[in-house]
Design a protein around this motif. Structure first.
Motif, PDB file in Angstrom:
ATOM      1  N   UNK A 179       0.845  -1.208   0.000  1.00 49.55           N
ATOM      2  CA  UNK A 179       0.000   0.000   0.000  1.00 49.55           C
ATOM      3  C   UNK A 179       0.874   1.250   0.000  1.00 49.55           C
ATOM      4  N   UNK A 180       1.920   1.242   0.797  1.00 45.05           N
ATOM      5  CA  UNK A 180       2.816   2.394   0.883  1.00 45.05           C
ATOM      6  C   UNK A 180       3.469   2.690  -0.475  1.00 45.05           C
ATOM      7  N   UNK A 181       3.959   1.645  -1.132  1.00 51.26           N
ATOM      8  CA  UNK A 181       4.583   1.828  -2.444  1.00 51.26           C
ATOM      9  C   UNK A 181       3.589   2.419  -3.435  1.00 51.26           C
ATOM     10  N   UNK A 182       2.383   1.907  -3.437  1.00 46.79           N
ATOM     11  CA  UNK A 182       1.370   2.398  -4.385  1.00 46.79           C
ATOM     12  C   UNK A 182       0.975   3.841  -4.087  1.00 46.79           C
ATOM     13  N   UNK A 183       0.885   4.205  -2.818  1.00 51.23           N
ATOM     14  CA  UNK A 183       0.568   5.596  -2.470  1.00 51.23           C
ATOM     15  C   UNK A 183       1.685   6.538  -2.908  1.00 51.23           C
ATOM     16  N   UNK A 184       2.916   6.128  -2.719  1.00 49.30           N
ATOM     17  CA  UNK A 184       4.035   6.975  -3.127  1.00 49.30           C
ATOM     18  C   UNK A 184       4.049   7.177  -4.635  1.00 49.30           C
TER      19      UNK A 184
END
Length: 455
Positions: A179-184
């Motif tokens: 999720x963090x990678x996709x948000x970034x």
């Protein structure tokens, strides 16, 4: 929920306007209140069900696995013992309340069951999901969503028509690093997104095709389902001793191989990062090596490339030295790499620590420390895939990996598989879900169905 409302809620969720509900503690409902309990039936009781899906739900106090179903009597009896022993140990009292069904349709007819886990081979996924939602059950469906694109469309349409809660088992969506990678990526931390590399495990050739007697207690005809009738051999089905990785995963009759087996996870993450969860590529090319001998005939090493209408190129390949398993996002101002790290869904997952990358890395460490602002894109947050499904059953809310998202991720994988077979560039219309001016490719969107298991 109507399709229009479903898509609207999904879009709002992507913008962070709708957030996922939090799992409600059992104390709120009353730990032993039957009216608040979700009764679960497990369909398919092999490796992934025993080690991942059933444990993923039985840990919740307001859930009870009350029935199990499998076409292999030995596995069915093992599953009953496994579940009853768990509840006996958990409660400190003898427990023997799990019903068994050799035919999943009898389990679906049980009015005491609210929802089902479907952990069967890939060729059964869409059919059983459709039957389940029309029987009024909510569904947790192991990935990939379907064996063919046409089946996946039928599955998603059935979920939409019935309003049931179906969640695909793409548990990477509930892992913080993905999720963090996709948000970034969504918020431009690597600049304009240019390309995505998806690196998957490989599958070895082999397998003994010599016909064998069908084991006592195995309904092999039903196990084959709608696929063609072929002689039984243990390497075509699953081990008769233990719960190691089954041979059907490497037979095209039952699945497309790693392009869907792990591709359903990683290409879903690529879609999430691009905001293309309800769309797909417009051009696809692929080459692959296929075994020339042995029973197992799914693809080996492959290279694929898909172009999306936002200009992003998504590449697929088998992992290897310098190309660890995971997803690499490259932009004009840097890159982000994300993987499962040391996580395994089961002990027989075909990825070693040596071929796994770290869970999250970037070209500049400051990218990973970036704070997502209040008015930027905040993606749906889930800390537990099975728990999110159970909560959405209670609230009737949109879950983190719904049917249409599952279908679109699986479609991207199957498009590459078709391109591997045809060896030429394909032009796809994500709106109509048809190839442009290509009758040969369109003929591969479905497969013949064997009665009486046909859709």
């Amino acid at each position: 929920m109507k399709r229009r409302e479903f898509l609207k809620r999904s879009a709002l969720m992507g913008l962070g306007i709708i957030t996922a509900p939090t799992i409600v503690p059992s104390s709120v409902f009353g730990k032993n209140a039957p009216s608040n309990r979700i009764n679960i039936g497990a369909i398919g009781c092999g490796r992934i069900s025993r080690t991942h899906d059933m444990p993923g739900v039985w840990k919740y106090d307001n859930v009870r696995i009350v029935a199990v179903s499998d076409v292999d009597r030995r596995r069915l009896d093992d599953a009953k013992k496994l579940v009853e022993n768990y509840y006996t140990k958990k409660s400190g009292k003898p427990y023997s309340g799990v019903n068994t069904y050799e035919d999943y349709r009898q389990l679906l007819a049980d009015s005491d069951i609210d929802a089902v886990l479907i952990s069967t081979p890939d060729h059964w996924h869409a059919k059983q999901a459709i039957d389940a939602v029309y029987a009024g059950k909510d569904v947790y469906l192991q990935k990939p969503a379907s064996l063919t694109i046409e089946e996946g469309r039928k599955m998603s349409n059935a979920v939409n028509a019935t309003g049931r809660i179906l969640q695909i088992g793409s548990q990477q969506r509930s892992m913080e690093q993905f999720r963090r990678a996709c948000e970034l990526v969504r918020n431009g931390r690597i600049g304009k997104l240019l390309s995505i590399e998806v690196r998957l495990p490989g599958d070895p050739a082999g397998g003994d095709p010599t016909p064998m007697p069908v084991p006592t207690g195995l309904n092999y005809d039903m196990w084959l389902g709608q696929t063609p009738s072929v002689p039984y051999t243990v390497d075509r089905v699953h081990p008769q001793q233990g719960y190691g990785r089954p041979g059907w995963l490497r037979c095209e009759q039952f699945g497309a191989g790693m392009i869907t087996g792990w591709g359903a996870h990683h290409f879903d993450i690529a879609h999430w990062a691009m905001g293309k969860e309800y769309s797909g590529p417009i051009e696809i090319t692929a080459t692959a090596q296929f075994p020339s001998s042995g029973l197992w005939d799914v693809h080996g090493d492959f290279q694929s490339e898909m172009l999306y209408d936002n200009g992003v190129v998504v590449k697929g390949m088998v992992d290897g030295p310098g190309k660890p398993n995971g997803v690499l996002f490259s932009g004009t101002e840097g890159w982000i790499f994300v993987s499962r790290g040391r996580y395994r869904a089961s002990a027989s997952d075909p990825v070693s620590d040596a071929s796994s990358g770290g869970p999250l890395a970037a070209s500049d460490p400051r990218i990973l420390g970036s704070v997502i602002g209040e008015h930027e894109v905040h993606l749906y947050k889930s800390d537990d895939q099975h728990g999110n499904w159970l909560e959405c059953i209670r609230t009737r809310s949109l879950n983190i990996a719904p049917a249409e998202v599952a279908h679109r991720a699986c479609t991207a994988c199957l498009l590459q598989h078709i391109a591997m077979k045809l060896g030429r560039k394909l032009h796809w219309d994500p709106r109509t879900e048809r190839f442009r001016n290509d009758d040969e490719a369109n003929s591969m969107l479905s497969r013949p169905q064997r009665a009486p298991y046909n859709f």
